[in-house]
Design an enzyme around this catalytic site. Structure first.
Site, PDB file in Angstrom:
ATOM      1  CE  LYS A  27      -9.803  40.780  32.476  1.00  0.00           C
ATOM      2  NZ  LYS A  27      -9.332  40.508  31.090  1.00  0.00           N
ATOM      3  CG  ASP A  79      -9.944  36.937  29.826  1.00  0.00           C
ATOM      4  OD1 ASP A  79      -9.758  35.708  29.692  1.00  0.00           O
ATOM      5  OD2 ASP A  79      -9.222  37.660  30.539  1.00  0.00           O
ATOM      6  CE  LYS A 128      -6.976  38.526  33.477  1.00  0.00           C
ATOM      7  NZ  LYS A 128      -6.905  38.129  32.044  1.00  0.00           N
TER       8      LYS A 128
END
Length: 222
Positions: A156, A93, A186
């Site tokens: 995300k 991430d 996400k």
């Protein structure tokens, strides 16, 4: 009108990255995270890159790059991501340079993501943290499009560390409308209840980043 049925506990667990990114975390804390993750039946554990490698049989191991500010040089993010994958991370991430996105410098955002994508190739899933709470709607849409062009697998919402806030239903819905069905979405940051998680999933989130997974899952039916 009948209310939409909540997903089951197992269905939600299968979408959770059980997360520990606190700077004071110890090896014992990570071991406890893994044990709890296995008990809860979640999809993955997400830890800081300095805590790798992590022994977590039956779980996906995720980590972060350029975290939490995103102000690292792109080559540093790429090197951090590549080393993490070498040490067993299956998902990374990364945090974009939020300032570049706020300034409309989308070519810089694109180059940043491409650098990390090329550093890890197809060896790991790449999620792009956009800090949606710090961006305008227009910037959220543009950054999601840039992430898709750069070869990201997910977008995300948040690190959970930005003062502007974490995940919101509005941002998740906007992200899903822009790249949903092609990229994963996400939601992460400030998700502490089953009600909040359910709203985000209904808005289009396909993965949840949670540090309070047990408390959230307790609110879903078996």
């Amino acid at each position: 009108m009948a209310e939409t049925a909540l997903p089951t506990r197992a269905e939600v667990a299968a979408r959770i990255d059980h997360t520990l990114l606190a700077p004071e975390a110890t090896d014992d804390d990570v071991a406890a995270l893994v044990a709890e993750a296995r008990d809860l039946g979640v999809y993955a554990v997400c830890v800081s890159p300095s805590m790798l490698p992590v022994r977590a049989p039956g779980l996906v191991v995720a980590t972060v790059a350029g975290f939490p500010s995103g102000k690292h040089h792109s080559l540093v993010k790429g090197a951090e991501a590549r080393l993490a994958v070498d040490q067993g991370a299956a998902e990374v991430d990364m945090v974009i340079d939020v300032g570049a996105a706020r300034a409309g410098e989308y070519s810089a955002v694109l180059a940043d993501i491409v650098t990390v994508r090329e550093a890890i190739s197809d060896r790991a899933v790449l999620k792009v943290i956009i800090e949606s709470a710090a961006l305008s709607d227009e910037a959220i849409v543009e950054v999601c499009r840039v992430a898709e062009r750069a070869g990201a697998d997910f977008v995300k919402t948040s690190t959970g560390f930005h003062p502007a806030g974490g995940a919101s239903v509005h941002a998740v819905r906007l992200m899903a409308e822009t790249v949903g069905g092609r990229l994963g979405i996400k939601a992460s940051g400030g998700i502490r209840t089953a009600a909040a998680a359910a709203e985000l999933l209904a808005a289009g989130a396909t993965r949840l980043g949670l540090s309070k997974s047990a408390a959230v899952l307790d609110g879903f039916p078996s």
